[in-house]
Design a protein around this motif. Structure first.
Motif, mmCIF file in Angstrom:
data_model
loop_
_atom_site.group_PDB
_atom_site.id
_atom_site.type_symbol
_atom_site.label_atom_id
_atom_site.label_comp_id
_atom_site.label_asym_id
_atom_site.label_seq_id
_atom_site.Cartn_x
_atom_site.Cartn_y
_atom_site.Cartn_z
ATOM 1 N N SER A 120 -7.425 3.180 4.401
ATOM 2 C CA SER A 120 -8.327 4.224 5.199
ATOM 3 C C SER A 120 -8.609 3.847 6.363
ATOM 4 C CB SER A 120 -9.608 4.478 4.005
ATOM 5 O OG SER A 120 -8.949 5.164 2.951
ATOM 6 N N TYR A 121 -8.993 2.581 6.442
ATOM 7 C CA TYR A 121 -9.308 2.087 7.781
ATOM 8 C C TYR A 121 -8.132 2.316 9.089
ATOM 9 C CZ TYR A 121 -14.001 0.371 6.893
ATOM 10 O OH TYR A 121 -15.460 0.271 6.426
ATOM 11 N N GLY A 122 -6.963 1.774 8.293
ATOM 12 C CA GLY A 122 -5.987 1.813 9.173
ATOM 13 C C GLY A 122 -5.515 3.442 9.645
ATOM 14 N N PHE A 123 -5.543 4.098 8.786
ATOM 15 C CA PHE A 123 -5.470 5.674 8.939
ATOM 16 C C PHE A 123 -6.422 6.267 10.383
ATOM 17 C CE2 PHE A 123 -3.193 6.120 5.033
ATOM 18 C CZ PHE A 123 -1.847 6.466 5.685
ATOM 19 N N SER A 124 -7.734 5.502 10.045
ATOM 20 C CA SER A 124 -8.680 5.961 10.905
ATOM 21 C C SER A 124 -8.351 5.147 12.244
ATOM 22 C CB SER A 124 -10.279 5.478 10.659
ATOM 23 O OG SER A 124 -10.552 6.319 9.452
ATOM 24 N N TYR A 125 -8.027 3.949 12.258
ATOM 25 C CA TYR A 125 -7.838 3.250 13.570
ATOM 26 C C TYR A 125 -6.280 3.940 14.348
ATOM 27 C CZ TYR A 125 -10.195 -0.615 11.427
ATOM 28 O OH TYR A 125 -11.147 -1.424 10.770
ATOM 29 N N SER A 126 -5.580 4.572 13.320
ATOM 30 C CA SER A 126 -4.384 5.400 14.098
ATOM 31 C C SER A 126 -4.679 6.610 14.731
ATOM 32 C CB SER A 126 -3.330 5.556 12.961
ATOM 33 O OG SER A 126 -2.488 6.223 13.517
ATOM 34 N N ALA A 127 -5.721 7.175 14.049
ATOM 35 C CA ALA A 127 -6.580 8.556 14.667
ATOM 36 C C ALA A 127 -7.078 8.204 15.947
ATOM 37 C CB ALA A 127 -7.075 9.319 13.739
ATOM 38 N N PHE A 128 -7.878 7.105 15.971
ATOM 39 C CA PHE A 128 -8.955 6.574 17.047
ATOM 40 C C PHE A 128 -7.746 6.310 18.432
ATOM 41 C CE2 PHE A 128 -12.500 5.220 14.329
ATOM 42 C CZ PHE A 128 -13.001 6.625 14.196
ATOM 43 N N THR A 129 -6.922 5.559 18.194
ATOM 44 C CA THR A 129 -6.091 5.010 19.324
ATOM 45 C C THR A 129 -4.888 5.787 19.505
ATOM 46 O OG1 THR A 129 -4.860 3.456 17.738
ATOM 47 C CG2 THR A 129 -6.911 2.515 18.514
ATOM 48 N N GLY A 130 -4.473 6.756 18.685
ATOM 49 C CA GLY A 130 -3.247 7.571 18.787
ATOM 50 C C GLY A 130 -1.772 6.244 18.412
ATOM 51 N N ALA A 131 -1.994 5.248 18.193
ATOM 52 C CA ALA A 131 -0.916 4.278 17.809
ATOM 53 C C ALA A 131 -0.587 4.606 16.265
ATOM 54 C CB ALA A 131 -1.371 2.876 18.033
ATOM 55 N N PRO A 132 0.662 4.420 15.947
ATOM 56 C CA PRO A 132 1.219 4.982 14.792
ATOM 57 C C PRO A 132 0.835 3.868 13.802
ATOM 58 C CG PRO A 132 2.904 4.465 16.325
ATOM 59 C CD PRO A 132 1.754 4.293 17.177
ATOM 60 N N LEU A 133 0.725 4.107 12.599
ATOM 61 C CA LEU A 133 0.197 3.134 11.596
ATOM 62 C C LEU A 133 1.512 3.032 10.676
ATOM 63 C CD1 LEU A 133 -1.645 1.340 9.761
ATOM 64 C CD2 LEU A 133 -2.305 3.479 8.679
ATOM 65 N N LEU A 134 2.133 2.014 10.400
ATOM 66 C CA LEU A 134 3.152 1.503 9.592
ATOM 67 C C LEU A 134 2.722 0.858 8.405
ATOM 68 C CD1 LEU A 134 6.334 1.539 8.866
ATOM 69 C CD2 LEU A 134 6.467 -0.720 10.317
ATOM 70 N N ILE A 135 3.093 1.303 7.203
ATOM 71 C CA ILE A 135 2.663 0.613 5.962
ATOM 72 C C ILE A 135 3.873 -0.215 5.267
ATOM 73 C CG2 ILE A 135 1.778 0.891 3.274
ATOM 74 C CD1 ILE A 135 0.358 3.392 4.527
ATOM 75 N N VAL A 136 3.731 -1.487 5.232
ATOM 76 C CA VAL A 136 4.672 -2.484 4.814
ATOM 77 C C VAL A 136 4.565 -3.105 3.378
ATOM 78 C CG1 VAL A 136 6.218 -4.323 5.430
ATOM 79 C CG2 VAL A 136 5.581 -2.747 7.178
ATOM 80 N N LEU A 137 5.440 -2.768 2.644
ATOM 81 C CA LEU A 137 5.184 -3.360 1.135
ATOM 82 C C LEU A 137 5.731 -4.993 1.030
ATOM 83 C CD1 LEU A 137 4.056 -2.880 -1.620
ATOM 84 C CD2 LEU A 137 6.317 -2.147 -2.279
ATOM 85 N N ASN A 138 4.949 -5.773 0.701
ATOM 86 C CA ASN A 138 5.214 -7.213 0.662
ATOM 87 C C ASN A 138 5.348 -7.482 -0.864
ATOM 88 O OD1 ASN A 138 5.681 -9.887 1.236
ATOM 89 N ND2 ASN A 138 3.954 -10.425 1.323
ATOM 90 N N GLU A 139 6.606 -7.249 -1.351
ATOM 91 C CA GLU A 139 6.656 -7.636 -2.772
ATOM 92 C C GLU A 139 6.680 -9.264 -3.079
ATOM 93 O OE1 GLU A 139 8.773 -4.232 -4.928
ATOM 94 O OE2 GLU A 139 9.652 -4.427 -3.102
ATOM 95 N N ASP A 140 6.357 -9.648 -4.156
ATOM 96 C CA ASP A 140 6.727 -11.047 -4.574
ATOM 97 C C ASP A 140 7.993 -11.550 -4.571
ATOM 98 O OD1 ASP A 140 4.066 -12.221 -5.213
ATOM 99 O OD2 ASP A 140 4.205 -11.676 -7.181
ATOM 100 N N GLY A 141 8.354 -12.483 -3.766
ATOM 101 C CA GLY A 141 9.837 -13.006 -3.524
ATOM 102 C C GLY A 141 10.397 -12.183 -2.383
ATOM 103 N N LYS A 142 9.743 -11.399 -1.879
ATOM 104 C CA LYS A 142 10.368 -10.736 -0.744
ATOM 105 C C LYS A 142 9.811 -10.675 0.859
ATOM 106 C CE LYS A 142 12.452 -7.419 -4.276
ATOM 107 N NZ LYS A 142 12.812 -6.099 -4.769
#
Length: 185
Positions: free
Chosen positions: A145-167
């Motif tokens: 939620s904070y990440g989306f808010s930061y994106s809205a405040f700055t206009g910078a895109p937010l990328l979500i990256v999944l870090n799975e075990d062993g990957k």
């Protein structure tokens, strides 16, 4: 390009960012800059103690760290989008800090709550909270939620990256590719 990467404790952010460093990308840790300032003031000895300081002092130290980091270009800033304090969730990057840092890209590293729970349990190097799965889920939700808010405040895109075990290498590669393409891939 200034990239800010956030994730909750135990998500594997350090592992992914160490991979970025190995590929020649400059990574600076916001918490280390804050720790340096807090130590100079005689307030703490470890990074894990910072979040237990009074919120007003944490905010003052955030500003000092942001000013130091804002002078850098072509850097990845390693931080937490949300910090669990005695008073509740504290934004790791409140609006005043975002305006100083002016990021071009925001990246949230995430993982399955059970994987985070197990990573924290196995980590003897840090003084980690032993939260329940529900508290970990809540913190992940707050972080996103904070990440989306930061994106809205700055206009910078937010990328979500999944870090799975062993990957972690896959997560590192995805981030390196995005950064290598100027955040436009």
């Amino acid at each position: 390009m200034r990239v800010i990467i956030g994730g909750i404790p135990g998500v594997g952010k350090t592992t992914v960012l160490n991979g970025l460093k190995s590929s020649g990308i400059r990574v600076e840790n916001y918490g280390d800059v804050m720790l340096s300032e807090a130590r100079e003031r005689g307030l703490v000895q470890t990074r894990d103690e910072i979040r237990k300081l009074p919120v007003q002092i944490q905010k003052e130290i955030q500003v000092v760290a942001a000013r130091k980091l804002s002078s850098l270009s072509d850097v990845v800033i390693d931080t937490h989008f949300s910090v669990v304090t005695n008073s509740g969730y504290l934004p790791g990057l409140p609006y005043s800090i975002l305006t100083i840092l002016n990021p071009h890209l925001l990246i949230s590293i995430e993982a399955d709550p059970l994987e985070i729970f197990e990573r924290r349990r196995r980590d003897s190097d840090r003084k980690r909270d032993h939260d329940s799965l529900e508290k970990i889920r809540q913190h992940l939700e707050a972080n996103r939620s904070y990440g989306f808010s930061y994106s809205a405040f700055t206009g910078a895109p937010l990328l979500i990256v999944l870090n799975e075990d062993g990957k972690a290498d896959e997560a590192t590669r995805k981030i390196a590719d995005i950064i290598g393409n100027g955040g436009t891939q």
